[in-house]
Design a protein around this motif. Sequence first.
Motif, PDB file in Angstrom:
ATOM      1  N   VAL A 147       5.768  -5.164 -34.792  1.00 38.85           N
ATOM      2  CA  VAL A 147       6.054  -4.137 -33.782  1.00 38.85           C
ATOM      3  C   VAL A 147       4.975  -4.255 -32.716  1.00 38.85           C
ATOM      4  O   VAL A 147       3.781  -4.434 -33.042  1.00 38.85           O
ATOM      5  CB  VAL A 147       6.053  -2.729 -34.414  1.00 38.85           C
ATOM      6  N   LEU A 173       9.023   2.558 -36.093  1.00 38.92           N
ATOM      7  CA  LEU A 173       9.862   1.410 -35.730  1.00 38.92           C
ATOM      8  C   LEU A 173       9.823   0.331 -36.804  1.00 38.92           C
ATOM      9  O   LEU A 173      10.837  -0.322 -37.083  1.00 38.92           O
ATOM     10  CB  LEU A 173       9.433   0.841 -34.371  1.00 38.92           C
ATOM     11  N   MET A 218       6.087 -11.964 -48.587  1.00 43.73           N
ATOM     12  CA  MET A 218       4.714 -12.380 -48.854  1.00 43.73           C
ATOM     13  C   MET A 218       3.792 -11.765 -47.812  1.00 43.73           C
ATOM     14  O   MET A 218       4.133 -11.722 -46.634  1.00 43.73           O
ATOM     15  CB  MET A 218       4.617 -13.907 -48.818  1.00 43.73           C
ATOM     16  N   VAL A 219       2.659 -11.288 -48.270  1.00 44.70           N
ATOM     17  CA  VAL A 219       1.653 -10.723 -47.371  1.00 44.70           C
ATOM     18  C   VAL A 219       0.407 -11.605 -47.471  1.00 44.70           C
ATOM     19  O   VAL A 219      -0.083 -11.848 -48.577  1.00 44.70           O
ATOM     20  CB  VAL A 219       1.291  -9.272 -47.776  1.00 44.70           C
TER      21      VAL A 219
HETATM   22  C1  LIG Z   1       3.308  -3.595 -40.085  1.00 47.39           C
HETATM   23  C2  LIG Z   1       3.929  -3.047 -38.800  1.00 47.39           C
HETATM   24  C3  LIG Z   1       5.197  -3.797 -38.495  1.00 47.39           C
HETATM   25  C4  LIG Z   1       4.247  -1.572 -39.003  1.00 47.39           C
HETATM   26  O1  LIG Z   1       4.951  -1.135 -37.858  1.00 47.39           O
HETATM   27  P1  LIG Z   1       4.917   0.393 -37.367  1.00 47.39           P
HETATM   28  O2  LIG Z   1       6.042   0.580 -36.426  1.00 47.39           O
HETATM   29  O3  LIG Z   1       3.564   0.751 -36.886  1.00 47.39           O
HETATM   30  O4  LIG Z   1       5.184   1.145 -38.736  1.00 47.39           O
HETATM   31  P2  LIG Z   1       5.788   2.610 -38.904  1.00 47.39           P
HETATM   32  O5  LIG Z   1       5.433   3.466 -37.728  1.00 47.39           O
HETATM   33  O6  LIG Z   1       7.231   2.476 -39.228  1.00 47.39           O
HETATM   34  O7  LIG Z   1       4.933   3.072 -40.182  1.00 47.39           O
HETATM   35  C5  LIG Z   1       5.481   3.730 -41.272  1.00 47.39           C
HETATM   36  C6  LIG Z   1       4.370   4.236 -42.132  1.00 47.39           C
HETATM   37  O8  LIG Z   1       3.555   3.155 -42.600  1.00 47.39           O
HETATM   38  C7  LIG Z   1       2.200   3.357 -42.194  1.00 47.39           C
HETATM   39  N1  LIG Z   1       1.634   2.084 -41.785  1.00 47.39           N
HETATM   40  C8  LIG Z   1       1.983   1.367 -40.692  1.00 47.39           C
HETATM   41  N2  LIG Z   1       1.253   0.239 -40.617  1.00 47.39           N
HETATM   42  C9  LIG Z   1       0.420   0.271 -41.666  1.00 47.39           C
HETATM   43  C10 LIG Z   1      -0.575  -0.593 -42.143  1.00 47.39           C
HETATM   44  N3  LIG Z   1      -0.911  -1.727 -41.487  1.00 47.39           N
HETATM   45  N4  LIG Z   1      -1.243  -0.256 -43.262  1.00 47.39           N
HETATM   46  C11 LIG Z   1      -0.934   0.889 -43.943  1.00 47.39           C
HETATM   47  N5  LIG Z   1       0.012   1.763 -43.534  1.00 47.39           N
HETATM   48  C12 LIG Z   1       0.676   1.455 -42.420  1.00 47.39           C
HETATM   49  C13 LIG Z   1       2.263   4.310 -41.021  1.00 47.39           C
HETATM   50  O9  LIG Z   1       1.073   5.040 -40.915  1.00 47.39           O
HETATM   51  C14 LIG Z   1       3.434   5.163 -41.365  1.00 47.39           C
HETATM   52  O10 LIG Z   1       3.045   6.193 -42.241  1.00 47.39           O
HETATM   53  P3  LIG Z   1       3.513   7.712 -41.984  1.00 47.39           P
HETATM   54  O11 LIG Z   1       5.019   7.680 -42.174  1.00 47.39           O
HETATM   55  O12 LIG Z   1       2.780   8.496 -42.993  1.00 47.39           O
HETATM   56  O13 LIG Z   1       3.130   8.004 -40.575  1.00 47.39           O
HETATM   57  C15 LIG Z   1       2.940  -3.148 -37.599  1.00 47.39           C
HETATM   58  O14 LIG Z   1       1.722  -2.543 -37.971  1.00 47.39           O
HETATM   59  C16 LIG Z   1       2.672  -4.581 -37.161  1.00 47.39           C
HETATM   60  O15 LIG Z   1       3.404  -5.153 -36.348  1.00 47.39           O
HETATM   61  N6  LIG Z   1       1.553  -5.171 -37.672  1.00 47.39           N
HETATM   62  C17 LIG Z   1       1.158  -6.538 -37.283  1.00 47.39           C
HETATM   63  C18 LIG Z   1       2.064  -7.585 -37.895  1.00 47.39           C
HETATM   64  C19 LIG Z   1       2.062  -7.545 -39.423  1.00 47.39           C
HETATM   65  O16 LIG Z   1       1.021  -7.454 -40.052  1.00 47.39           O
HETATM   66  N7  LIG Z   1       3.282  -7.653 -40.005  1.00 47.39           N
HETATM   67  C20 LIG Z   1       3.460  -7.673 -41.443  1.00 47.39           C
HETATM   68  C21 LIG Z   1       3.309  -9.062 -41.978  1.00 47.39           C
HETATM   69  S1  LIG Z   1       3.453  -9.129 -43.773  1.00 47.39           S
END
Ligand SMILES: CC(C)(COP(=O)(O)OP(=O)(O)OC[C@H]1O[C@@H](n2cnc3c(N)ncnc32)[C@H](O)[C@@H]1OP(=O)(O)O)[C@@H](O)C(=O)NCCC(=O)NCCS
Length: 136
Positions: free
Chosen positions: A74, A83, A106-107
């Motif tokens: 995102v 999102l 996988m993370v």
């Molecule tokens: C991971 C990612 C897609 C999450 O997208 P986002 O739109 O911010 O997520 P959401 O708003 O839907 O989050 C949902 C919940 O998860 C939590 N959350 C989001 N990212 C998080 C993270 N990195 N660590 C822990 N919790 C997280 C949010 O706080 C939220 O909690 P809430 O409902 O209590 O507010 C985004 O952080 C991203 O693009 N990160 C970089 C790419 C990445 O690492 N992708 C995953 C590869 S395995």
Amino acid sequence: MQISGLIPAHCDDAAALWHRAGLTRPWNSPEGDFRRALDGETSTILGGFDDGCLIGTVMVGHDGHRGWVYYLAVDEARRGQGLGVQLMAAAEDWLREQGAVKVQLMVRSTNEAVVGFYDRLGYEDADVTVRAKWLV
Ligand SMILES: CC(C)(COP(=O)(O)OP(=O)(O)OC[C@H]1O[C@@H](n2cnc3c(N)ncnc32)[C@H](O)[C@@H]1OP(=O)(O)O)[C@@H](O)C(=O)NCCC(=O)NCCS
């Protein structure tokens, strides 16, 4: 955010988003990954759009046994608005439509912070060690 399947014309925008999100690695071409996912019959890339701008992606595919998720991203300015959850729900719906009964992902060990995000969505530790080998 409207979610729809990406087309080849979205390749550069998706690769740029993945780069900004820290998902690219020097040894992996994001454009190549993009093309393979769109060319394959068992994979796709879903994109989240706002006003025509690509603000999120998730690559999803299945191997006939399980579903896999890659390149969930995102745009940084739009995080924390639910999102990521919407994109994961769309990826899971796509897999259900394909008949998949299980999804996994996988993370990277350098990205363990994101595990909390997947925990919230019901993903559990699969207790496996992944091995990989280049074929090209
Ligand atoms: C991971 C990612 C897609 C999450 O997208 P986002 O739109 O911010 O997520 P959401 O708003 O839907 O989050 C949902 C919940 O998860 C939590 N959350 C989001 N990212 C998080 C993270 N990195 N660590 C822990 N919790 C997280 C949010 O706080 C939220 O909690 P809430 O409902 O209590 O507010 C985004 O952080 C991203 O693009 N990160 C970089 C790419 C990445 O690492 N992708 C995953 C590869 S395995």
